[in-house]
Design an enzyme around this catalytic site. Sequence first.
Site, PDB file in Angstrom:
ATOM      1  N   HIS A 101       0.899  -1.164   0.000  1.00  0.00           N
ATOM      2  CA  HIS A 101       0.000   0.000   0.000  1.00  0.00           C
ATOM      3  C   HIS A 101       0.930   1.204   0.000  1.00  0.00           C
ATOM      4  CE1 HIS A 101      -3.603   2.365   1.716  1.00  0.00           C
ATOM      5  NE2 HIS A 101      -2.623   3.228   1.543  1.00  0.00           N
TER       6      HIS A 101
ATOM      7  N   ASP B 167     -10.537  -3.762  -3.463  1.00  0.00           N
ATOM      8  CA  ASP B 167     -10.218  -3.167  -2.164  1.00  0.00           C
ATOM      9  C   ASP B 167     -11.493  -2.989  -1.332  1.00  0.00           C
ATOM     10  OD1 ASP B 167      -8.887  -2.148  -0.003  1.00  0.00           O
ATOM     11  OD2 ASP B 167      -8.337  -0.249  -0.934  1.00  0.00           O
TER      12      ASP B 167
HETATM   13 ZN   LIG Z   1      -4.539  -0.431   0.928  1.00  0.00          ZN
END
Ligand SMILES: [Zn+2]
Lengths: 438, 310
Positions: free
Chosen positions: A191, A318
Amino acid sequence: MKKQIYDLVIKDGRVIDPALGFGHVAHLFIKDGKIAKIENDNISSRKKIDSMPDENVIDAAGKIVMPGLIDMHVHLREPGREDEETIVSGCQAAAAGGFTTVCCMPNTDPAIDNQETVKFVLSRAELADARVYVVGAVSKMLKGEELSEIGDLVKAGAVAISDDGGYVQNPQLMRNALEYASMFNIPIISHAEDDFLCKDGVMNESFQSTRLGMKGRPAVGEVIAVLRDIKLCELVGGRLHIAHVSTAGAVEAIRLAKADCVDVTAEVCPQHFCLTDDMIGEKFDTNLRVNPPIRTKADIDAIIKGLVDGTIDCIASDHAPHAEEEKDVEFDQAPPGMIGLQTTVGLVKTYLIDKGYLSWADAIRKMTQNPARILNLPVGTLKVDSPADITIIDSDKKWTVKKNDFRSKSKNSPFVGWKLSGKVSHTILGGRVVYDGK
Amino acid sequence: MKLQSRHLIGLEGVSADEISLILDTAVSFREIIERPIKKVPTLRGITVLNLFYEPSTRTKISFELAEKRLSADSITFTKAMSSVKKGETLKDTVRNIEAMKINMVVVRHGSSGVPYFLTQCMDSNIINAGDGSHEHPTQALLDMFTIRQKYGKLKGLRVVLIGDVKHSRVVRSNIWGLKTMGCSVAVCGPSTLQPYEVEKFGVDVYTDLDEALDGADVVNIMRIQLERQQSGFLATQREYTNLFGVTAERLKLLNKNYTVMHPGPMNRGVEITPEIADGKSSVILEQVTNGQAVRMAVLYLLSGKREDGE
Ligand SMILES: [Zn+2]
């Protein structure tokens, strides 16, 4: 009565499997939870179908039949926030969204940073409506300080590691993680957002954040984070996967790295090719708050280009459930994230396929073959003897996203009310119909 | 002529006619404030809630006085006396209070977008008294009222806004309002405190105070929050004062009939010298008085009383 040779047949659908290079109308026969045969339409295959009872035949005429889709980036919230999602409810949402496989991120409570929690998740998933693969934590308690027992995690079934939700801010730890994970041949999912540059930011930094007086998360915060990870990967090897790419700069960095033969792959999420930051000021909808943030038209153009030229390997959702009471607050107080399992297919069809950027085969590849390759999963293809995980999509069916149709325990979607094209008609998991459009 | 919206969320998108209506209406309320008995029955029967989630002295008092002078029933809720600490959501808090039958809400909150949020969960008319770094429309209206009072017009004047542009809701509301009214607007401050793409507001952007002041009619000086040092936006107070402190020497660059403004509270000796703050070109106290009149006008125009013919 004659003994059944096949358990199920999907007839007359346009079968598209990029892994097989297959793409025409055919019949798909299933036996014992596995793909038994793909046959073209002819007298012999007709005969087989005609001999089967109606309830074992799915008519897919005019529809697209594909390997069960893989969503390599979801948050299932169990253990810890079972009020927001459970493994069972998340998998129901997956089934309704056409996904037969999901990979769950480790930012649960407790975090998935040890064997026991991996085993717990996998045991919960046993009877669920989708296959669940676990992404373990890079660092203990996702703190970014010490490595978790990655070997143990892999032994228990983890297919990748990630500190998703945040960046592995310490470059030395990230270097070690890449080196360490390479012993087990699993990717690190990053991320990529620099904590210092993005601290307290609630939306993309742009004239929109200036206009609304909100703290921005600059695009360069992602670009720098991606570049650092690429350079570390280039230095020590290992496999790097960039999650939810949201900026033009990151797409370009990944494109150049791939040209330099760095082992990097990447995914994008629908919010980063459908939504722009100027939507936030319209209603301050907290469902539009997500990390990385929704960006600009120029970023969307670059992401689409990256999808088209293969820089971006995968499409993932996500899926990030949040309780209604936590989202129904001041914009900057709301937790980031939106659900996506049930809207991804429609958004891909409407915004990528209908607009002529991707063919169905391209889109399917990014949700089957590519994530399966990156994570080394034994699914994502209709090859004979593979698990009979199949998604059938009514390609041109128009539908409206409705809050009540979400099977997720959370309803935090900015897409409610959107009119989309392309609806999942059936989802089949190991030969079992887990969703039939009703 | 009436206002398009039943709320005042910001000045972005508010037309010149609407701003003029508010300022014209404020003129008559300004006269009332000068009377021995500063009270009219205009908002009798209207209940106003002042919802202050951020510390504020002058804006809160200004609204409270405006409400009292219009004979509204008003109550003030501040974060300290609330159940906020117990974790009640903003939505629950305001819905509970609204259940006690209020008509209008004046809200100050640290998060951008809260006034809009309230329009979605309440029936009351919402007036923004400052949300995050987003807007503070009544401050900008009173600033414009004060400028118009002095020059008899707004169109064609050059206004320079000095200080922390990035975190200032006063600056944003002033930019929208002044541009709509035909002023030429400049902002000036350290580049670290200029927000991304600030020029897209259609303003001239300066980091050199002398250049910014050249030819200006109005200088509106924002309070600098000295805590900005900790976040790395500023070096020292000394350096800020050297670079951006407004002094008599520097004001020589202005047009003769210049005006100095400050929304308060001032850091004397930091962004403004006492000599300037108390000088003959300063309208800082006049701003405060005008603030009441402008807030009375806004309360009156949004209350619906005007349409009732009262
Ligand atoms: Zn993420």
